[in-house]
Scaffold this motif. Structure first.
Motif, mmCIF file in Angstrom:
data_model
loop_
_atom_site.group_PDB
_atom_site.id
_atom_site.type_symbol
_atom_site.label_atom_id
_atom_site.label_comp_id
_atom_site.label_asym_id
_atom_site.label_seq_id
_atom_site.Cartn_x
_atom_site.Cartn_y
_atom_site.Cartn_z
ATOM 1 N N LEU A 104 37.380 67.699 38.309
ATOM 2 C CA LEU A 104 38.850 66.395 37.618
ATOM 3 C C LEU A 104 38.313 66.039 36.510
ATOM 4 O O LEU A 104 37.346 65.953 36.261
ATOM 5 C CB LEU A 104 38.700 65.511 39.461
ATOM 6 C CG LEU A 104 39.078 66.054 40.683
ATOM 7 C CD1 LEU A 104 39.375 64.706 41.354
ATOM 8 C CD2 LEU A 104 40.280 66.571 40.266
ATOM 9 N N LEU A 141 37.173 66.847 46.501
ATOM 10 C CA LEU A 141 38.095 66.151 45.317
ATOM 11 C C LEU A 141 37.210 64.839 45.204
ATOM 12 O O LEU A 141 37.474 63.641 45.988
ATOM 13 C CB LEU A 141 39.254 65.752 46.371
ATOM 14 C CG LEU A 141 40.564 66.722 46.371
ATOM 15 C CD1 LEU A 141 41.978 65.820 46.795
ATOM 16 C CD2 LEU A 141 40.139 67.863 45.339
ATOM 17 N N TYR A 197 37.083 61.689 44.040
ATOM 18 C CA TYR A 197 38.489 61.517 42.970
ATOM 19 C C TYR A 197 37.832 59.242 43.886
ATOM 20 O O TYR A 197 38.053 59.753 44.842
ATOM 21 C CB TYR A 197 40.084 61.751 43.626
ATOM 22 C CG TYR A 197 41.303 60.231 43.720
ATOM 23 C CD1 TYR A 197 41.472 60.263 42.677
ATOM 24 C CD2 TYR A 197 41.859 60.788 44.503
ATOM 25 C CE1 TYR A 197 42.622 59.031 42.318
ATOM 26 C CE2 TYR A 197 43.054 59.530 44.507
ATOM 27 C CZ TYR A 197 43.008 58.885 43.445
ATOM 28 O OH TYR A 197 44.691 58.442 42.976
ATOM 29 N N LEU A 237 47.220 63.082 40.650
ATOM 30 C CA LEU A 237 46.302 63.635 41.040
ATOM 31 C C LEU A 237 46.933 64.923 41.947
ATOM 32 O O LEU A 237 46.832 66.307 41.241
ATOM 33 C CB LEU A 237 45.233 62.802 42.382
ATOM 34 C CG LEU A 237 44.759 64.322 42.727
ATOM 35 C CD1 LEU A 237 43.367 64.864 42.104
ATOM 36 C CD2 LEU A 237 43.730 63.615 44.114
#
Length: 434
Positions: free
Chosen positions: A37, A112, A114, A139
């Motif tokens: 990411l 992920l 995040y 996202l």
């Protein structure tokens, strides 16, 4: 070197699998791919650590990959850990997970990285509080644009992330106008299929699963863990019951469980077995949050640690108490029994805890201390021994820990096992080929 550059270098130290036959066998059905990411979804959020509205400076708690600074210079296992750093702690541990694969289409799960809890702060406390339905959409748009086939392969059922706040903070209905509290991340149809690891799950949860709050204890080797276990086992329990927390004094006169606890503790009688029947450690205004010595020593001296619900049903103190070998006393099932099934098996709760319905205490006059005093001494010893056995499974060990300590599954390991099982079950129910 800048703070952000240092964090970046530390977080990219992943060791990818070499593809040996031994690894293939050990990692069968356990392969995880870490989705790459942009830094705006994680590291950039750490760079703003001193700028979040309504919160103290978070920068001191970034040290040691989210464990925080040591409680003192000679400490080898104790840190000033903030619960909001769980996303960073988890990310760092994922980088040394033994079954990583660079190929997302060979993976059994997609992680992920995040930092959803940090990214939620402007929506919770800042100028974007009226735009709560937007949290997470940036996202989703990235995942749709960058290798969208990864997201689409299993309709995102194989994706998971960590959210270092209670799930209710991400569960505001999209129909609320104006918004009340929280973001709508878990209410967005785009994220219905993912698995979210949260500090507290909703009563009707199916998207999320609760994982333990991080405590301040993060041993790096087996010797340090065993030394602490010995201390907790041998500690003299001179106090029957302890409550460590806030909300004891002041505020509304409305009856509640914390007010009942204060009333009992202020009116205790003499007991022949314990030096004190009840003790309160006042943690109002967050004074205990990053200073474990304030509550760990008293917890080591208590037989039972009271865990009344507060703003939300769960408490970090539950795991601090277990760490101290102090038997937790719950007053509603949402405080733990229906939360942490991967770490505190629901069918074993009566083996390591005591349950006293808060309604019986607040409205019917049941005395907590009377209930605890009636428990036979042999039963108390059995309960405490079971609590001590739980300690390795509820702590987050230090990253790069010794091989010996890695043989004992900690909170991270059990969370990964549970996540893989949950994803596998959901995919099988949907007849995906896995």
């Amino acid at each position: 070197m800048s703070k952000r550059c240092a964090l970046t270098l530390l977080l990219i130290m992943a060791v990818w699998n070499s593809g040996s036959s031994e690894e293939e066998e050990e990692c069968k059905n356990r392969w995880i791919h870490i989705r790459k990411l942009p830094s705006r979804f994680n590291l950039d959020l750490l760079a703003n650590c001193s700028e979040y509205p309504m919160l103290d400076d978070l920068c001191p708690y970034l040290g040691n990959h989210g464990l925080g600074q040591k409680t003192h210079n000679r400490s080898r296992s104790w840190y000033r850990t903030d619960s909001s750093m769980l996303e960073l702690i988890f990310h760092r541990r994922m980088l040394e997970y033994p079954c990583l694969t660079q190929d997302p289409f060979l993976a059994n799960a997609i992680y992920l990285p995040y930092y959803a809890g940090l990214d939620a702060l402007p929506y919770l406390y800042g100028p974007e509080s009226n735009s709560s339905a937007l949290h997470g959409l940036h996202l989703f748009h990235f995942l749709q644009q960058d290798n969208p086939q990864i997201w689409a392969r299993h309709m995102a059922y194989d994706h998971f992330l960590v959210m270092a706040r209670p799930a209710l903070d991400f569960s505001q209905p999209l129909t609320n106008d104006p918004p009340i509290w929280g973001t709508s991340f878990l209410e967005l149809p785009q994220f219905f299929n993912i698995t979210a690891l949260t500090l507290e799950a909703r009563a009707w949860s199916w998207q999320e699963h609760a994982v333990p709050y991080p405590t301040s204890f993060h041993p790096a080797n087996l010797g340090l863990l065993e030394s602490w276990l010995t201390r907790a086992r041998r500690s003299k329990r001179s106090v029957l019951a302890l409550f460590a927390g806030g909300g004891i004094s002041g505020g509304s006169a409305t009856p509640n469980i914390r007010r009942s606890i204060r009333s009992e503790c202020e009116n205790t009688t003499v007991d022949s077995y314990y030096e004190k029947l009840c003790e309160i450690v006042d943690c109002s205004s967050g004074v205990c949050e990053h200073d474990p010595i304030r509550f760990m020593r008293p917890m080591l001296q208590a037989s039972f640690c009271l865990q009344p619900p507060g703003d939300t049903p769960t408490r970090r103190s539950t795991f601090d108490a277990i760490l101290a070998g102090c038997i937790p006393v719950f007053f509603e099932e949402l405080s733990a029994k229906s939360q942490y099934g991967w770490h505190l098996p629901e069918n074993e709760f009566e083996e390591f805890s005591v349950f006293i319905p808060k309604e019986e205490v607040v409205f019917k006059g049941l005395k907590i201390l009377d209930v605890l005093q009636r428990i036979p001494r042999a039963r108390v010893r059995t309960l405490r021994e079971r609590v001590l056995k739980l300690i390795p499974s509820v702590l987050y060990r230090k990253h790069n820990s010794s091989p010996g300590l890695r043989t004992k599954k900690d909170a991270f390991d059990l969370a990964i096992d549970g996540t893989l099982d949950k994803i596998r079950s959901r995919l099988q129910d949907l007849d995906f080929v896995i």
